[in-house]
Design a protein around this motif. Structure first.
Motif, PDB file in Angstrom:
ATOM      1  N   ALA A 189       0.830  -1.204   0.000  1.00 33.65           N
ATOM      2  CA  ALA A 189       0.000   0.000   0.000  1.00 33.65           C
ATOM      3  C   ALA A 189       0.869   1.260   0.000  1.00 33.65           C
ATOM      4  O   ALA A 189       0.572   2.232  -0.704  1.00 33.65           O
ATOM      5  N   GLU A 190       1.947   1.245   0.785  1.00 33.42           N
ATOM      6  CA  GLU A 190       2.826   2.419   0.825  1.00 33.42           C
ATOM      7  C   GLU A 190       3.542   2.634  -0.503  1.00 33.42           C
ATOM      8  O   GLU A 190       3.792   3.766  -0.911  1.00 33.42           O
ATOM      9  N   ALA A 191       3.879   1.534  -1.182  1.00 33.15           N
ATOM     10  CA  ALA A 191       4.584   1.637  -2.466  1.00 33.15           C
ATOM     11  C   ALA A 191       3.618   1.752  -3.643  1.00 33.15           C
ATOM     12  O   ALA A 191       4.062   1.903  -4.788  1.00 33.15           O
ATOM     13  N   ASN A 192       2.299   1.645  -3.365  1.00 32.99           N
ATOM     14  CA  ASN A 192       1.265   1.719  -4.394  1.00 32.99           C
ATOM     15  C   ASN A 192       1.479   0.681  -5.490  1.00 32.99           C
ATOM     16  O   ASN A 192       1.449   0.980  -6.686  1.00 32.99           O
ATOM     17  N   ILE A 193       1.724  -0.569  -5.062  1.00 37.61           N
ATOM     18  CA  ILE A 193       1.875  -1.679  -6.006  1.00 37.61           C
ATOM     19  C   ILE A 193       0.977  -2.827  -5.566  1.00 37.61           C
ATOM     20  O   ILE A 193       0.509  -2.873  -4.419  1.00 37.61           O
ATOM     21  N   ASP A 194       0.741  -3.752  -6.475  1.00 40.71           N
ATOM     22  CA  ASP A 194       0.003  -4.966  -6.144  1.00 40.71           C
ATOM     23  C   ASP A 194       0.880  -5.816  -5.232  1.00 40.71           C
ATOM     24  O   ASP A 194       2.070  -5.999  -5.483  1.00 40.71           O
ATOM     25  N   VAL A 195       0.290  -6.362  -4.181  1.00 36.98           N
ATOM     26  CA  VAL A 195       1.057  -7.167  -3.235  1.00 36.98           C
ATOM     27  C   VAL A 195       1.651  -8.412  -3.905  1.00 36.98           C
ATOM     28  O   VAL A 195       2.621  -8.991  -3.412  1.00 36.98           O
ATOM     29  N   ASP A 196       1.098  -8.811  -5.059  1.00 42.59           N
ATOM     30  CA  ASP A 196       1.668  -9.931  -5.816  1.00 42.59           C
ATOM     31  C   ASP A 196       3.088  -9.654  -6.283  1.00 42.59           C
ATOM     32  O   ASP A 196       3.829 -10.582  -6.620  1.00 42.59           O
ATOM     33  N   ARG A 197       3.468  -8.381  -6.330  1.00 38.40           N
ATOM     34  CA  ARG A 197       4.806  -8.018  -6.793  1.00 38.40           C
ATOM     35  C   ARG A 197       5.863  -8.121  -5.701  1.00 38.40           C
ATOM     36  O   ARG A 197       7.039  -7.845  -5.940  1.00 38.40           O
ATOM     37  N   LEU A 198       5.448  -8.514  -4.492  1.00 36.73           N
ATOM     38  CA  LEU A 198       6.382  -8.672  -3.383  1.00 36.73           C
ATOM     39  C   LEU A 198       6.640 -10.151  -3.122  1.00 36.73           C
ATOM     40  O   LEU A 198       5.746 -10.988  -3.239  1.00 36.73           O
ATOM     41  N   CYS A 213      10.805  -3.124  -0.781  1.00 39.06           N
ATOM     42  CA  CYS A 213      11.891  -3.232  -1.770  1.00 39.06           C
ATOM     43  C   CYS A 213      12.096  -4.663  -2.255  1.00 39.06           C
ATOM     44  O   CYS A 213      12.875  -4.892  -3.190  1.00 39.06           O
ATOM     45  N   GLU A 214      11.420  -5.604  -1.623  1.00 38.54           N
ATOM     46  CA  GLU A 214      11.621  -7.022  -1.943  1.00 38.54           C
ATOM     47  C   GLU A 214      10.697  -7.407  -3.103  1.00 38.54           C
ATOM     48  O   GLU A 214       9.787  -8.233  -2.979  1.00 38.54           O
ATOM     49  N   ARG A 215      10.951  -6.816  -4.258  1.00 36.56           N
ATOM     50  CA  ARG A 215      10.037  -6.966  -5.392  1.00 36.56           C
ATOM     51  C   ARG A 215      10.480  -8.080  -6.324  1.00 36.56           C
ATOM     52  O   ARG A 215      11.666  -8.387  -6.445  1.00 36.56           O
ATOM     53  N   ILE A 216       9.505  -8.667  -6.952  1.00 30.06           N
ATOM     54  CA  ILE A 216       9.756  -9.723  -7.926  1.00 30.06           C
ATOM     55  C   ILE A 216       9.201  -9.286  -9.270  1.00 30.06           C
ATOM     56  O   ILE A 216       8.300  -8.442  -9.337  1.00 30.06           O
ATOM     57  N   PRO A 217       9.717  -9.848 -10.369  1.00 23.91           N
ATOM     58  CA  PRO A 217       9.206  -9.461 -11.691  1.00 23.91           C
ATOM     59  C   PRO A 217       7.746  -9.854 -11.864  1.00 23.91           C
ATOM     60  O   PRO A 217       7.219 -10.712 -11.144  1.00 23.91           O
ATOM     61  N   ALA A 218       7.101  -9.216 -12.816  1.00 25.79           N
ATOM     62  CA  ALA A 218       5.732  -9.612 -13.164  1.00 25.79           C
ATOM     63  C   ALA A 218       5.735 -11.072 -13.565  1.00 25.79           C
ATOM     64  O   ALA A 218       6.715 -11.592 -14.114  1.00 25.79           O
ATOM     65  N   ARG A 219       4.662 -11.760 -13.270  1.00 24.44           N
ATOM     66  CA  ARG A 219       4.607 -13.195 -13.522  1.00 24.44           C
ATOM     67  C   ARG A 219       4.774 -13.510 -15.001  1.00 24.44           C
ATOM     68  O   ARG A 219       4.202 -12.865 -15.869  1.00 24.44           O
ATOM     69  N   ARG A 220       5.557 -14.536 -15.240  1.00 24.21           N
ATOM     70  CA  ARG A 220       5.813 -14.955 -16.616  1.00 24.21           C
ATOM     71  C   ARG A 220       4.610 -15.695 -17.184  1.00 24.21           C
ATOM     72  O   ARG A 220       3.793 -16.252 -16.455  1.00 24.21           O
ATOM     73  N   ASN A 221       4.509 -15.707 -18.490  1.00 21.70           N
ATOM     74  CA  ASN A 221       3.507 -16.509 -19.177  1.00 21.70           C
ATOM     75  C   ASN A 221       4.044 -17.933 -19.255  1.00 21.70           C
ATOM     76  O   ASN A 221       4.655 -18.348 -20.214  1.00 21.70           O
ATOM     77  N   ARG A 222       3.831 -18.687 -18.174  1.00 18.82           N
ATOM     78  CA  ARG A 222       4.520 -19.960 -18.022  1.00 18.82           C
ATOM     79  C   ARG A 222       3.541 -21.120 -17.990  1.00 18.82           C
ATOM     80  O   ARG A 222       2.328 -20.945 -17.865  1.00 18.82           O
ATOM     81  N   ILE A 223       4.078 -22.311 -18.069  1.00 19.45           N
ATOM     82  CA  ILE A 223       3.270 -23.529 -17.986  1.00 19.45           C
ATOM     83  C   ILE A 223       3.761 -24.353 -16.801  1.00 19.45           C
ATOM     84  O   ILE A 223       4.924 -24.298 -16.422  1.00 19.45           O
ATOM     85  N   ASN A 224       2.865 -25.111 -16.224  1.00 20.87           N
ATOM     86  CA  ASN A 224       3.191 -25.981 -15.101  1.00 20.87           C
ATOM     87  C   ASN A 224       2.568 -27.354 -15.354  1.00 20.87           C
ATOM     88  O   ASN A 224       1.424 -27.607 -14.958  1.00 20.87           O
ATOM     89  N   PRO A 225       3.299 -28.247 -16.013  1.00 25.91           N
ATOM     90  CA  PRO A 225       2.757 -29.590 -16.244  1.00 25.91           C
ATOM     91  C   PRO A 225       2.445 -30.283 -14.929  1.00 25.91           C
ATOM     92  O   PRO A 225       3.179 -30.140 -13.946  1.00 25.91           O
ATOM     93  N   ARG A 226       1.384 -31.048 -14.906  1.00 26.01           N
ATOM     94  CA  ARG A 226       1.016 -31.776 -13.694  1.00 26.01           C
ATOM     95  C   ARG A 226       1.754 -33.119 -13.662  1.00 26.01           C
ATOM     96  O   ARG A 226       1.224 -34.148 -14.089  1.00 26.01           O
TER      97      ARG A 226
END
Length: 460
Positions: free
Chosen positions: A367-376, A413-426
């Motif tokens: 909230a303080e950084a005005n970003i989606d929490v998914d980016r942390l 500051c503990e940010r991660i890149p936006a989620r990749r367009n990835r696949i996860n085989p089961r």
């Protein structure tokens, strides 16, 4: 002062015994801890070092310092005093049993709650709070107290450990597990989930996987809550009206007889789609969603398809708890470590409270950084909290607030890149062992009567 004495601890920092974890009070207030003890009748009346007031914080710390045995958890919670010995492990275990699980359950209900506001990025869909229900299984120690949970079974026989089945309500936008129930391996998720209905927020859009659907559940929930559920492709529908977005109205019935006679039908909207990318799981299969959001103009089908896939955020919650908060270690081969029924319940609630603390801090930072929490990063935030907790100076409110502000900034500051367009085989990859499986009969062996040398018999 010996390790098992009954003298009080000396408290030097504003009366706090466990002064190295005072920072947790920014999320879990001492007043709520005291209320939980009062509500469950667990205030300490005897003269003892390890009071219930002390032990509830020790158990909470066990939900964060999951890699440490209980005596080392205590050491992590209290600053070193020269000449003061730490309590013995046996004293801590007895005190933990004396505390019991009821105060942790009460504290969970007082503290843990959905935290998103309409301004929280990614937490709402058209004014509805995105909430998911899903389940996971946890390995429990292979001891007599846990045999009633049962074990998974397959072609090679039963699994190695008793398993606890947990079903959780999660605020998908914040990853907060605000309610859960648990049972054994053989307990149905459909049956367990009924205990969670009273905890569903009034403003929720409830998102469920197809394993949770039943007509009975839909009938009980659809008038009070907005629902978006994946259903099996084998279900039969008679379309009543098609919409331009590809969805259609139909009725859902208790059984074929009711459908053929058009009795007790409930009007629903069905969305069917396929995936045309051969690399994706579920390629070219029919996927079906059912909802009581009947207006296609207000709730377009493509939007609902995308919102349904937010349900995977709950899978990430289980990953956070099982992989990062409480990872497997050589000395702890199961997800849970308690070898008593009440201790296991206590541990489950302490783990959930520990996860809430981290997630509440992450939401504050986002909230303080005005970003989606998914980016942390949860893993990074979790390690920051554990690293910075001992640095907290609670001697006055100014220093306390400065410490909290610094931790929130560091987490932001503990940010991660936006989620990749990835696949996860089961798929899974586990090594088969040539050794026999460990079973209860292999425990508590009778003492040996001979030394090794006495057992040696020469062939020639």
């Amino acid at each position: 002062m010996n390790g098992q004495g009954c003298s009080d601890f000396s408290s030097e920092v504003n009366g706090r015994i466990l002064d190295r974890i005072a920072g947790l009070e920014k999320i879990i207030s001492p007043e709520l801890v005291e209320q939980a003890l009062v509500d469950t009748g667990k205030q300490t009346t005897r003269v003892c070092r390890l009071t219930n007031e002390v032990m509830i914080w020790v158990v909470l710390a066990m939900g964060l310092f999951t890699e440490l045995p209980i005596r080392q958890v205590f050491k992590a919670c209290r600053r070193l005093r020269h000449g003061e010995k730490s309590p013995a492990r046996s004293s801590l275990c007895m005190a933990r049993q004396r505390l019991g699980s009821e105060p942790l359950v009460a504290l969970h209900s007082l503290v843990v709650r959905p935290l998103a506001t309409p301004q929280t990025l990614g937490a709402f869909y058209r004014g509805m709070r995105k909430v998911g229900i899903d389940g996971t299984v946890l390995d429990a120690p292979d001891c007599d107290a846990h045999q009633h949970f049962g074990r998974s079974s397959g072609s090679r026989g039963e699994g190695p450990f008793p398993q606890v089945r947990k079903v959780s309500l999660v605020e998908l936008g914040t990853h907060i597990e605000f309610a859960f129930v648990y049972g054994g391996w053989k307990d149905s998720e459909k049956k367990l989930v009924e205990q969670l209905w009273e905890h569903i927020p009034d403003d929720a859009l409830l998102i469920e996987d197809r394993g949770f659907f039943s007509y009975k559940h839909w009938k009980l929930l659809h008038e009070k809550h907005k629902l978006l559920i994946r259903i099996q492709k084998s279900m039969v529908f008679k379309p009543i009206k098609y919409f331009a977005d590809g969805s259609f109205l139909a009725k859902v019935y208790p059984s074929n007889w009711y459908r053929e006679n058009d009795k007790q039908g409930i009007l629903v909207r069905v969305i069917e789609y396929k995936l045309d990318d051969p690399q994706r799981v579920g390629h070219d299969e029919v996927h079906r969603l059912m909802t009581n959001l009947l207006d296609p103009e207000e709730f377009p089908a493509m939007e609902l398809i995308m919102e349904y896939h937010e349900r995977w955020e709950e899978e990430l919650v289980f990953d956070e708890q099982k992989t990062h908060q409480d990872p497997c270690r050589a000395e702890k081969t199961t997800n849970l470590r308690s070898e008593t029924t009440d201790g296991l319940k206590q541990e489950l609630y302490a783990m959930s409270l520990g996860h809430f603390v981290v997630r509440a801090l992450m939401l504050e930072a986002a909230a303080e950084a005005n970003i989606d929490v998914d980016r942390l990063s949860f893993k990074g935030s979790f390690q920051i909290l554990k690293t910075r907790l001992p640095e907290c100076d609670p001697s006055n409110e100014v220093k306390f607030s400065q410490w909290f502000a610094a931790v929130v900034w560091e987490i932001s500051c503990e940010r991660i890149p936006a989620r990749r367009n990835r696949i996860n085989p089961r798929v899974i990859k586990r090594k088969m062992s040539r050794w026999n499986k460990c079973r209860p009969k292999h425990r508590k062996q009778k003492p040996l009567t001979k030394t090794f040398a006495q057992t040696v018999v020469m062939i020639h």
